[in-house]
Each structure stands twice: as C-alpha cells, then as structure tokens.
Design an enzyme around this catalytic site. Structure first.
Site, PDB file in Angstrom:
ATOM      1  N   LEU A 264       0.860  -1.179   0.000  1.00 47.22           N
ATOM      2  CA  LEU A 264       0.000   0.000   0.000  1.00 47.22           C
ATOM      3  C   LEU A 264       0.901   1.234   0.000  1.00 47.22           C
ATOM      4  O   LEU A 264       2.008   1.198   0.551  1.00 47.22           O
ATOM      5  CB  LEU A 264      -0.901   0.032   1.244  1.00 47.22           C
ATOM      6  CG  LEU A 264      -1.974  -1.063   1.375  1.00 47.22           C
ATOM      7  CD1 LEU A 264      -2.718  -0.882   2.700  1.00 47.22           C
ATOM      8  CD2 LEU A 264      -2.951  -1.026   0.212  1.00 47.22           C
ATOM      9  N   ASP A 265       0.422   2.327  -0.598  1.00 48.86           N
ATOM     10  CA  ASP A 265       1.159   3.585  -0.551  1.00 48.86           C
ATOM     11  C   ASP A 265       1.362   4.020   0.901  1.00 48.86           C
ATOM     12  O   ASP A 265       0.587   3.650   1.786  1.00 48.86           O
ATOM     13  CB  ASP A 265       0.403   4.684  -1.299  1.00 48.86           C
ATOM     14  CG  ASP A 265       0.287   4.409  -2.793  1.00 48.86           C
ATOM     15  OD1 ASP A 265       1.078   3.596  -3.301  1.00 48.86           O
ATOM     16  OD2 ASP A 265      -0.597   5.011  -3.430  1.00 48.86           O
ATOM     17  N   LYS A 266       2.361   4.856   1.120  1.00 48.55           N
ATOM     18  CA  LYS A 266       2.717   5.300   2.466  1.00 48.55           C
ATOM     19  C   LYS A 266       1.528   5.863   3.236  1.00 48.55           C
ATOM     20  O   LYS A 266       1.351   5.570   4.418  1.00 48.55           O
ATOM     21  CB  LYS A 266       3.828   6.349   2.375  1.00 48.55           C
ATOM     22  CG  LYS A 266       4.312   6.866   3.725  1.00 48.55           C
ATOM     23  CD  LYS A 266       5.450   7.861   3.557  1.00 48.55           C
ATOM     24  CE  LYS A 266       5.927   8.376   4.904  1.00 48.55           C
ATOM     25  NZ  LYS A 266       7.061   9.343   4.758  1.00 48.55           N
TER      26      LYS A 266
ATOM     27  N   THR B 266      -1.738   5.461   2.485  1.00 50.66           N
ATOM     28  CA  THR B 266      -2.949   4.642   2.396  1.00 50.66           C
ATOM     29  C   THR B 266      -2.982   3.701   3.593  1.00 50.66           C
ATOM     30  O   THR B 266      -1.952   3.147   3.983  1.00 50.66           O
ATOM     31  CB  THR B 266      -2.973   3.833   1.085  1.00 50.66           C
ATOM     32  OG1 THR B 266      -2.985   4.738  -0.021  1.00 50.66           O
ATOM     33  CG2 THR B 266      -4.198   2.932   1.011  1.00 50.66           C
TER      34      THR B 266
END
Length: 305
Positions: free
Chosen positions: A140-142, A144
């Site tokens: 997951l993105d930082k 998110t």
C-alpha cells in the site's frame, strides 16, 4: 484440510481428493512449488510420509501424514524489528494480516530503513516468540491505510504470490472522491505508466501497463461535493486507484499529488477488506480492516450498513 505445525515442520493429513497422488504431484501440481525450493526439499531428505522417507513417485493414501520442513527458525538478517504501533487483524501459523496506519511504507526501500510495516510486523513476531520468515504479499502507498497480507513461510509466500498473480486474492478499497459520480458503478480500463515530468507520479499512458479498476458508489455528500465509493482491482499498478480516479475527473479527497482537494491530511483511501481461500487449510478467509484515522475521515456507519 487437516494441517498442524510441529516446530519448524508442517504435517498435512492426505485428504480423500489427494488419494493416489504422489509427493511430487502435491509439491509440483497442487502447490506450484518453485524449482529452487523443490530442489532444496529433495536434498534435505526431510520430506516424510508417516515418519518415513519414501520415493516421491509413490502413490499416497488418504489419511497418511506428509511432513516436511516449512518454517524458518529466525528472521532474515536484512529485516530489523522496529517497535511501531500496529494492529494484527488476522493470524494463523502460515500468514497474518496487518492493518497499516498512515505514514508507514509497506517495506524498506533502502538498507537500514526501519520505519515500515514490515519492520513493525517483524517486531510483533519476535515479541510473540516467532523468530521466523516474513514476507509482504502486496503493498500500500505510504499514506494509504488498511489490510496488508504477509506470509510466515516461504512455501506459503510463493503460493500467495501465485494467487495474487492469478487474481485469487480479492481486495476491496474504500475511497472518498471529489465530486458526485454520475454512474453508480463503472470500470476504468486505462494503461498506467510513469510521468516523465515528475519522479513519483504515474499517469494514464497508451504505452503503460494494463490496469483495470472497478468502482461502485456507496453514498454521495452533495454539501461536501464528494462521493464515497468502493474499488476492486484486476491489477496492482503503483498508484492505480489514485491515477484512474483522477483521470475520470474524481481525484481522491486529500490527494494533492493527483489534483485532489486538500480536505484531509492524506489521500482518502483505505484497504477495507481482503478475501481468499487459505493456501494450506483451504478455508475461506475474509478479513475487514477497521478505519484508523482519529478522527475518522470515513463514514464507517455507512460502509458497515
């Protein structure tokens, strides 16, 4: 399927549907074991049936016990445990699911980097007396939040990787987007590539990688000019949901990088639920990740309803 961990070994009771299968069949056909791992298992001489080493081409019978070394006794030296605040929302002998907070990368990008979810999970394992293998299956993105799946054994990691590749792991995201989406549901099928003008951005590009996002509107907020949606992916490209929704004119709330309004301190994206058939036990697994923002940026009562 009846399975049990015994120290660093896994013991499987051969089910009726595997009657007359060989050890070779199980590792190659049923579990799709990578060649290197298969070679290591053969060379170990520790793959046994009812406690005895047998030829790998000998048919097995229902009720027999297949055992083999499946678990590591210590963490990889490259993973440094870090005492970070995270919640484990599902765990068994083979895998776990962590609820990632905002502000953490999923895994280290450079040597010595420890402020990541992987390091936090490693700390959790050491604190609970589990000095073994750990691997993230997706990212997951930082900024998110939500459910991230980890494998606790190499064989399980390879099986989950294959399941992810073949779209057998279903992930549902919640997102708040700018504007009122006219269509109650839809599919965005647009290739995604790098933005050569910006180091971290991605963009819709004819020469990019294929990417498909399905979305469904859950609730609209006319006063705030935003829509709550759920998304499911048929691919896992970097920033896929963020790029696709921005492309159709509905960027995520808080996603300044992709043109979203700065209503929140982060993009309003949460990995809400993960569903799959357990690679070893073959039981259905469905895990929901609670919202983590305080105060919450998502209207949880609507999604729960």
């Amino acid at each position: 399927m009846d399975s049990v961990r015994k120290g660093n070994e896994l013991a499987i009771t051969i089910p009726q549907k595997w009657d007359k299968c060989t050890v070779d069949d199980i590792f190659k056909e049923k579990w799709k074991t990578p060649k290197k791992m298969l070679h290591e298992l053969r060379m170990s001489k520790n793959v046994k049936v009812d406690g005895q080493e047998i030829p790998w081409n000998l048919p097995l019978l229902t009720g027999q016990s297949l055992s083999f070394p499946a678990f590591e006794s210590k963490l990889p030296a490259s993973i440094i445990p870090a005492d970070l605040e995270i919640d484990i929302i599902y765990e068994d002998d083979f895998l776990l699911i962590a609820n990632k907070p905002s502000g953490l990368e999923t895994h280290p990008s450079t040597a010595g980097h420890t402020n990541t979810l992987l390091n936090a999970v490693a700390y959790y394992l050491t604190q609970s007396g589990q000095q073994g293998y750990i691997k993230h299956i997706h990212r997951l993105d930082k900024d998110t939040t939500g459910a991230v799946l980890f494998a606790k054994a190499k064989l399980v990691g390879s099986m989950l990787d294959k399941m992810l590749e073949e779209r057998e792991i279903k992930r549902t995201y919640a997102a708040l987007v700018e504007g009122i989406i006219a269509q109650p549901q839809g599919t965005i099928n647009e290739k995604i590539g790098r933005d050569r003008h910006h180091a971290t951005r991605r963009r819709v590009s004819p020469g990019g990688q294929s990417a498909i996002t399905h979305y469904k509107a859950v609730h609209t907020f006319p006063k705030e000019n935003m829509t709550l949606i759920t998304c499911q992916l048929e691919s896992g490209r970097t920033h896929q949901i963020r790029v696709h929704l921005s492309h159709i004119g509905h960027p995520l709330m808080g996603d300044i990088l992709y043109g979203g309004p700065s209503k929140f301190k982060r993009q309003a994206l949460h990995a809400l639920k993960i569903e799959f058939i357990h690679p070893i036990t073959e039981e259905p697994i469905e895990v929901a990740a609670p919202f983590l923002d305080n105060p919450s940026i998502f209207p949880s009562q609507i999604l729960e309803g």
